[in-house]
Design a protein around this motif. Structure first.
Motif, PDB file in Angstrom:
ATOM      1  N   SER A   1      -1.714  -1.450   0.332  1.00 44.53           N
ATOM      2  CA  SER A   1      -2.578  -1.616  -0.842  1.00 44.53           C
ATOM      3  C   SER A   1      -3.110  -0.280  -1.353  1.00 44.53           C
ATOM      4  O   SER A   1      -3.337  -0.113  -2.550  1.00 44.53           O
ATOM      5  CB  SER A   1      -3.735  -2.568  -0.524  1.00 44.53           C
ATOM      6  OG  SER A   1      -4.339  -2.186   0.690  1.00 44.53           O
ATOM      7  N   THR A   2      -3.292   0.690  -0.459  1.00 43.63           N
ATOM      8  CA  THR A   2      -3.904   1.960  -0.878  1.00 43.63           C
ATOM      9  C   THR A   2      -3.125   2.678  -1.983  1.00 43.63           C
ATOM     10  O   THR A   2      -3.745   3.124  -2.945  1.00 43.63           O
ATOM     11  CB  THR A   2      -4.102   2.890   0.334  1.00 43.63           C
ATOM     12  OG1 THR A   2      -4.681   2.134   1.395  1.00 43.63           O
ATOM     13  CG2 THR A   2      -4.984   4.073  -0.008  1.00 43.63           C
TER      14      THR A   2
ATOM     15  N   ASP B   1       8.836   3.221   5.816  1.00 40.86           N
ATOM     16  CA  ASP B   1       9.072   2.182   6.816  1.00 40.86           C
ATOM     17  C   ASP B   1       9.544   0.886   6.178  1.00 40.86           C
ATOM     18  O   ASP B   1       9.511   0.732   4.954  1.00 40.86           O
ATOM     19  CB  ASP B   1       7.808   1.945   7.661  1.00 40.86           C
ATOM     20  CG  ASP B   1       6.521   1.936   6.825  1.00 40.86           C
ATOM     21  OD1 ASP B   1       6.616   1.765   5.591  1.00 40.86           O
ATOM     22  OD2 ASP B   1       5.435   2.085   7.403  1.00 40.86           O
TER      23      ASP B   1
ATOM     24  N   GLY C   1      -0.216   6.352   3.622  1.00 40.91           N
ATOM     25  CA  GLY C   1      -1.534   5.741   3.756  1.00 40.91           C
ATOM     26  C   GLY C   1      -1.926   5.885   5.221  1.00 40.91           C
ATOM     27  O   GLY C   1      -1.279   6.616   5.967  1.00 40.91           O
ATOM     28  N   VAL C   2      -2.956   5.180   5.632  1.00 42.92           N
ATOM     29  CA  VAL C   2      -3.336   5.211   7.049  1.00 42.92           C
ATOM     30  C   VAL C   2      -3.839   3.829   7.464  1.00 42.92           C
ATOM     31  O   VAL C   2      -4.528   3.157   6.689  1.00 42.92           O
ATOM     32  CB  VAL C   2      -4.377   6.326   7.331  1.00 42.92           C
ATOM     33  CG1 VAL C   2      -5.652   6.146   6.527  1.00 42.92           C
ATOM     34  CG2 VAL C   2      -4.701   6.422   8.821  1.00 42.92           C
TER      35      VAL C   2
ATOM     36  N   HIS D   1      -2.852   4.864  12.300  1.00 44.94           N
ATOM     37  CA  HIS D   1      -1.387   5.056  12.241  1.00 44.94           C
ATOM     38  C   HIS D   1      -0.935   5.516  10.858  1.00 44.94           C
ATOM     39  O   HIS D   1      -1.497   5.126   9.846  1.00 44.94           O
ATOM     40  CB  HIS D   1      -0.628   3.803  12.689  1.00 44.94           C
ATOM     41  CG  HIS D   1      -0.677   2.627  11.756  1.00 44.94           C
ATOM     42  ND1 HIS D   1      -1.394   1.485  12.014  1.00 44.94           N
ATOM     43  CD2 HIS D   1      -0.050   2.399  10.568  1.00 44.94           C
ATOM     44  CE1 HIS D   1      -1.220   0.610  11.040  1.00 44.94           C
ATOM     45  NE2 HIS D   1      -0.415   1.149  10.133  1.00 44.94           N
TER      46      HIS D   1
ATOM     47  N   ALA E   1       2.671   5.726   8.541  1.00 42.41           N
ATOM     48  CA  ALA E   1       3.878   4.888   8.527  1.00 42.41           C
ATOM     49  C   ALA E   1       3.618   3.775   9.540  1.00 42.41           C
ATOM     50  O   ALA E   1       2.554   3.178   9.503  1.00 42.41           O
ATOM     51  CB  ALA E   1       5.118   5.705   8.802  1.00 42.41           C
ATOM     52  N   PHE E   2       4.527   3.513  10.493  1.00 38.44           N
ATOM     53  CA  PHE E   2       4.200   2.535  11.539  1.00 38.44           C
ATOM     54  C   PHE E   2       4.109   3.245  12.880  1.00 38.44           C
ATOM     55  O   PHE E   2       4.458   2.685  13.913  1.00 38.44           O
ATOM     56  CB  PHE E   2       5.223   1.401  11.563  1.00 38.44           C
ATOM     57  CG  PHE E   2       4.862   0.226  10.692  1.00 38.44           C
ATOM     58  CD1 PHE E   2       3.626  -0.397  10.800  1.00 38.44           C
ATOM     59  CD2 PHE E   2       5.768  -0.276   9.767  1.00 38.44           C
ATOM     60  CE1 PHE E   2       3.295  -1.489  10.010  1.00 38.44           C
ATOM     61  CE2 PHE E   2       5.450  -1.372   8.971  1.00 38.44           C
ATOM     62  CZ  PHE E   2       4.206  -1.978   9.089  1.00 38.44           C
TER      63      PHE E   2
ATOM     64  N   ARG F   1      -2.789 -10.429   5.979  1.00 40.52           N
ATOM     65  CA  ARG F   1      -3.337 -10.840   4.679  1.00 40.52           C
ATOM     66  C   ARG F   1      -2.248 -10.936   3.619  1.00 40.52           C
ATOM     67  O   ARG F   1      -2.386 -11.663   2.647  1.00 40.52           O
ATOM     68  CB  ARG F   1      -4.453  -9.884   4.235  1.00 40.52           C
ATOM     69  CG  ARG F   1      -4.018  -8.476   3.897  1.00 40.52           C
ATOM     70  CD  ARG F   1      -5.267  -7.597   3.698  1.00 40.52           C
ATOM     71  NE  ARG F   1      -4.979  -6.332   3.067  1.00 40.52           N
ATOM     72  CZ  ARG F   1      -4.498  -5.277   3.703  1.00 40.52           C
ATOM     73  NH1 ARG F   1      -4.229  -5.331   4.997  1.00 40.52           N
ATOM     74  NH2 ARG F   1      -4.277  -4.143   3.042  1.00 40.52           N
TER      75      ARG F   1
ATOM     76  N   LYS G   1     -11.424   2.453   6.718  1.00 35.95           N
ATOM     77  CA  LYS G   1     -10.601   3.601   7.143  1.00 35.95           C
ATOM     78  C   LYS G   1     -11.471   4.744   7.678  1.00 35.95           C
ATOM     79  O   LYS G   1     -10.964   5.808   8.057  1.00 35.95           O
ATOM     80  CB  LYS G   1      -9.745   4.115   5.970  1.00 35.95           C
ATOM     81  CG  LYS G   1      -8.824   3.059   5.353  1.00 35.95           C
ATOM     82  CD  LYS G   1      -7.774   2.590   6.333  1.00 35.95           C
ATOM     83  CE  LYS G   1      -6.984   1.371   5.879  1.00 35.95           C
ATOM     84  NZ  LYS G   1      -6.127   1.569   4.747  1.00 35.95           N
TER      85      LYS G   1
HETATM   86  C1  GLP Z   1       0.948  -0.575   7.007  1.00 29.07           C
HETATM   87  C2  GLP Z   1       1.943   0.488   6.600  1.00 29.07           C
HETATM   88  C3  GLP Z   1       1.299   1.845   6.501  1.00 29.07           C
HETATM   89  C4  GLP Z   1       0.035   1.764   5.674  1.00 29.07           C
HETATM   90  C5  GLP Z   1      -0.937   0.831   6.349  1.00 29.07           C
HETATM   91  C6  GLP Z   1      -2.264   0.715   5.614  1.00 29.07           C
HETATM   92  O1  GLP Z   1       0.792  -0.684   8.367  1.00 29.07           O
HETATM   93  N1  GLP Z   1       3.069   0.580   7.466  1.00 29.07           N
HETATM   94  O2  GLP Z   1       2.226   2.754   5.920  1.00 29.07           O
HETATM   95  O3  GLP Z   1      -0.516   3.036   5.512  1.00 29.07           O
HETATM   96  O4  GLP Z   1      -0.334  -0.441   6.408  1.00 29.07           O
HETATM   97  O5  GLP Z   1      -2.160  -0.211   4.573  1.00 29.07           O
HETATM   98  P1  GLP Z   1      -3.222  -0.391   3.433  1.00 29.07           P
HETATM   99  O6  GLP Z   1      -3.023   0.729   2.496  1.00 29.07           O
HETATM  100  O7  GLP Z   1      -2.870  -1.708   2.821  1.00 29.07           O
HETATM  101  O8  GLP Z   1      -4.549  -0.379   4.073  1.00 29.07           O
END
Ligand code: GLP
Length: 263
Positions: free
Chosen positions: A43-44, A72, A137-138, A143, A145-146, A172, A208
Motif C-alpha cells: 500500500s505504501t 518479489d 517499502g518496509v 523486512h 522485499a520479503f 487484509r 512502521k
Molecule cells: C509486503 C511486501 C513488501 C512491503 C511490505 C509492506 O510484505 N513484500 O515489499 O514493503 O509488504 O507493505 P505496505 O506498504 O502495504 O505496508
C-alpha cells in the motif's frame, strides 16, 4: 543514509515520484542504455505510482527507456490473480504509462524451477549493468522485499517462507483470511538490493515507527533487515511524521535540519 521526513503520506508520495522522475530524466535513458528501476508493491508505494502516472500524463517523465525489476512475488499465485504482484503492477502502474511490457520483470510465482527463475532474474539485472535505483517499502517487522527477520544480509534472489506477522499483515488484501495468504514468496535478497546504485525506502504510518527506529538508530543486523541500508553509500528513507514517532527527538531534528533545502 539520508532520511527525508514529510508531513504526511501524500507529501511522501510526491517527493518520491519527483525524485524518481528526476533520476530518470537526469540519466537520459535510451533503448541501448535504459534506466533500471527496482520496484515494490504494497500500500505504501501506491501514492508514488499515482503521482508518477500524473507526471507521465503531463509529459514530465517517460518510461519508454526504463527497465523494471519487481522485488518479489507470492509463490502459487497466477499473474491474473488479483493479489499477485503481477496484477498489482499492471493495474496500479504499468497499464497507465508508456513502459514496454518486455522491459518489465517480475518473478514467476508459478515457476517449476525456483533456482533457475531466481538465477535468471539476477543475471538479467547484471546484464543490464545493475539497478540504478531500487525502491522499496518496509514491513512492520523491518523486512524489505520479503527478507524477513534473520535473512542473510548477503542474500540474493530466492524462496522465502513468510513469518506469521507478515501473513497477518498481508491478510487484509485477502479478505482477512489468513489461510488464503501464500506462505512462501520469491524475493530479491538484501544483497541484491544493496547492489543497486541507490536505494530508496518509503515508510508511512505509525505502524512502521518501530521498524524505522531499528533501521535508522539500531545496529546493522539481520533482525531488522532494513538496517542493511546503513551500509549503502546512497540510501534514502522517505517517511512521514507518523513513522518517525519512535525515533529519538534529536534524530528527527537532525534530519529535518540537514535536509531542509535538499531535493
Ligand atoms: C509486503 C511486501 C513488501 C512491503 C511490505 C509492506 O510484505 N513484500 O515489499 O514493503 O509488504 O507493505 P505496505 O506498504 O502495504 O505496508
Amino acid at each position: 543514509m539520508r532520511v527525508i521526513i514529510k508531513d504526511d503520506k501524500q507529501a511522501v508520495a510526491e517527493w518520491a515520484a519527483q525524485y524518481v522522475a528526476y533520476k530518470i530524466n537526469q540519466f537520459k535513458p535510451t533503448a541501448k542504455r535504459p534506466f533500471v528501476l527496482g520496484l515494490p508493491t504494497g500500500s505504501t508505494p501506491l501514492g508514488m505510482y499515482n503521482e508518477l502516472i500524473k507526471m507521465f500524463r503531463a509529459g514530465k517523465v517517460s518510461f519508454a527507456n526504463v527497465v523494471t525489476f519487481n522485488m518479489d512475488e507470492y509463490i502459487g499465485l497466477a499473474p491474473n490473480h488479483p493479489q499477485s504482484y503481477h496484477y498489482f503492477m499492471q493495474e496500479n502502474f504499468f497499464k497507465h504509462i508508456d513502459i514496454k511490457p518486455n522491459n518489465t520483470h517480475i518473478l514467476d510465482g508459478l515457476t517449476k524451477n525456483y533456482a533457475k527463475e531466481c538465477a535468471d532474474f539476477e543475471f538479467e539485472m547484471r546484464r543490464l549493468g545493475g539497478v540504478n535505483l531500487f525502491i522499496g517499502g518496509v514491513g512492520e517487522d523491518g523486512h524489505i522485499a520479503f527478507n524477513e527477520p534473520f535473512s542473510s544480509l548477503r542474500s540474493r534472489t530466492r524462496v522465502k517462507t513468510l513469518t506469521e506477522s507478515t501473513i497477518k499483515a498481508n491478510s487484509r488484501f485477502f479478505g482477512g483470511d489468513l489461510k488464503k495468504v501464500p506462505t512462501q514468496a520469491l524475493t530479491v535478497g538484501i544483497q541484491t538490493i544493496m547492489d543497486a546504485q541507490e536505494v530508496m525506502i518509503l515508510a508511512t504510518g505509525a505502524n512502521k515507527a518501530t521498524a524505522l527506529k531499528h533501521g535508522i538508530e539500531g545496529a546493522v543486523s539481520h533482525v531488522w533487515t532494513i538496517s542493511a541500508l546503513q551500509e549503502h553509500p546512497h540510501g534514502i528513507i522517505v517517511c512521514d511524521k507518523d513513522a518517525t514517532q519512535a525515533l529519538e527527538s534529536q534524530t528527527a531534528a537532525y534530519f529535518l535540519e540537514v535536509e531542509k533545502n535538499n531535493f
